[in-house]
Design an enzyme around this catalytic site. Sequence first.
Site, short mmCIF file in Angstrom:
data_model
loop_
_atom_site.label_atom_id
_atom_site.label_comp_id
_atom_site.label_asym_id
_atom_site.label_seq_id
_atom_site.Cartn_x
_atom_site.Cartn_y
_atom_site.Cartn_z
N SER A 99 7.89 9.19 -9.57
CA SER A 99 8.71 9.14 -8.36
C SER A 99 8.16 8.12 -7.36
O SER A 99 8.86 7.23 -6.89
CB SER A 99 8.75 10.54 -7.76
OG SER A 99 9.33 10.52 -6.48
N THR B 4 6.46 6.84 7.95
CA THR B 4 6.33 5.52 8.57
C THR B 4 7.64 5.07 9.22
O THR B 4 7.63 4.47 10.30
CB THR B 4 5.88 4.51 7.49
OG1 THR B 4 4.63 4.96 6.98
CG2 THR B 4 5.70 3.12 8.05
N LYS C 226 8.10 2.07 -5.33
CA LYS C 226 7.21 0.99 -4.91
C LYS C 226 7.35 -0.22 -5.83
O LYS C 226 7.44 -1.36 -5.38
CB LYS C 226 5.76 1.48 -4.91
CG LYS C 226 5.41 2.28 -3.67
CD LYS C 226 5.22 1.37 -2.46
CE LYS C 226 5.37 2.11 -1.14
NZ LYS C 226 5.33 1.24 0.04
N LYS D 226 0.87 -1.19 0.00
CA LYS D 226 0.00 0.00 0.00
C LYS D 226 0.90 1.23 0.00
O LYS D 226 1.99 1.20 0.58
CB LYS D 226 -0.85 -0.03 1.28
CG LYS D 226 -1.82 1.07 1.46
CD LYS D 226 -1.59 2.10 2.53
CE LYS D 226 -0.41 2.24 3.37
NZ LYS D 226 -0.27 3.51 4.11
N HIS D 227 0.45 2.29 -0.65
CA HIS D 227 1.18 3.56 -0.55
C HIS D 227 0.20 4.68 -0.28
O HIS D 227 -0.86 4.74 -0.89
CB HIS D 227 1.94 3.86 -1.85
CG HIS D 227 2.65 5.18 -1.79
ND1 HIS D 227 3.85 5.35 -1.15
CD2 HIS D 227 2.29 6.41 -2.25
CE1 HIS D 227 4.21 6.62 -1.22
NE2 HIS D 227 3.30 7.28 -1.89
N SER D 228 0.57 5.56 0.64
CA SER D 228 -0.26 6.73 0.92
C SER D 228 0.49 7.98 0.45
O SER D 228 1.71 8.06 0.59
CB SER D 228 -0.54 6.82 2.42
OG SER D 228 -0.84 8.15 2.78
N1 URA Z 1 6.55 11.39 -2.70
C1 URA Z 1 7.49 10.89 -3.55
O1 URA Z 1 8.07 9.85 -3.31
N2 URA Z 1 7.77 11.58 -4.66
C2 URA Z 1 7.14 12.73 -4.98
O2 URA Z 1 7.43 13.30 -6.02
C3 URA Z 1 6.18 13.25 -4.10
C4 URA Z 1 5.89 12.54 -2.95
#
Ligand code: URA
Length: 434
Positions: free
Chosen positions: A182, A119, A187, A80-82
């Site tokens: 990015s 995190t 991920k 999961k990514h927030s």
């Molecule tokens: N988080 C990241 O890893 N890259 C972004 O460009 C913005 C938020």
Amino acid sequence: MDARAIIAGLRKGQVPSDAALEWFAQGLASGAVTDAQAGAFAMAVCLQGLGEEGRIGLTRAMRDSGDVLKWDMPGPVLDKHSTGGVGDCVSLVLAPALAACGVYVPMVSGRGLGHTGGTLDKMEAIPGVGTSVTEARLREITASVGCAIVSATGRIAPADKRLYAIRDVTGTVESVDLITASILSKKLAAGLEGLVLDVKCGSGAFMKTAAEAQALAEALVSAANGAGCPTAAFITDMDEPLAPSLGNAVEVAASMEVLSGNRLAAPRLHDLTVALGGRLLALAGHVEGEGEEMISAAISDGRAIEHFARMVAELGGPPDMADDWRTHLPAAPVVGDVMAPEGGYLAAIDGEALGLAVVDLGGGRRVETDRIDPAVGLTDVISLGSEVTKGQPLATIHARDEASAEAAAKAVLAALTIGDAAPEAMPLIRARVG
Ligand code: URA
């Protein structure tokens, strides 16, 4: 290939080919592309955009600029990514809950950014925990426990590491194309077989409006799927903190409460964890609704907290975190309530201002080299729309000293608006993409 030609083409609105983007990303990682060229590239992307194909190409190219992990596990490899909010400690609950359901979660995470917590900083609030591990150790912990919350090694998406630092000083962070590539490059380098994205929207998020959040969610979902990783996103409400605690040790405590089966300690945190986990398990083949039940059961029957404790022990923390977490977490010496100056309803919360109050207490960084104070923060922040009476506590401050506690009290009062009526309640999950 030639960086100048790629940048000049971009300036005129020509999207580079996949091969050109791959060459550029490799050049970022190796140093063959200069800082000036990287800055010009980022600015050209900001101004002209890449479109869907270009975004997928850049995501793949940046993912492949370093190591891409491959797994051969008896269960699915998911994450999961927030996009970042306040009081958002879903990862601490979701990773072990998924592990308890037979999922493998190599959760490569980040540190605090701006007003939002990170995190890794939360994990490292647990005495002894270190999240910088080798790839071999990440593999070992993921295989034996089922989840590992760790930092990226220098070999994960090095093109992003370099480009991100250059974007930071060239006014080119705010581009949906660059943000998408990015986030996903890091991920997807973990070798995921499915990903769920939590795109935050509201006063405590980077994306303040529904339109901005929708655009980012759509770009992320299409690029991740285009790069071969089945992905869905939720756009979730960040007009109030996800948990009523903001800070590092205090968010670990909130997570431990939820992992102990105490949903009421942080109901939004619990419910979003269940929803995100359910969506991930559906991506991995479970029928709709089944995944949510599996995650709820893993939390309520104690398997999730047991997995969390095993992960903590593997990362160098105490061996008895599941039973004795209260005695292990650091406590701030100055604790005091902020009282309501008048009666009414909590009409608005400026989540960014609350997050910055925690940064000023020492719980986050103003510059990269700042050291975090794990014990400080806010707890018991009252929920949006609550009726309040004059003199009632609105939040509890945990500070290192009296002066910083006083400054935080002023900042908290300024961040909370008491009005005559409760605002219209927003659903926790505002929209779904994918
Ligand atoms: N988080 C990241 O890893 N890259 C972004 O460009 C913005 C938020």
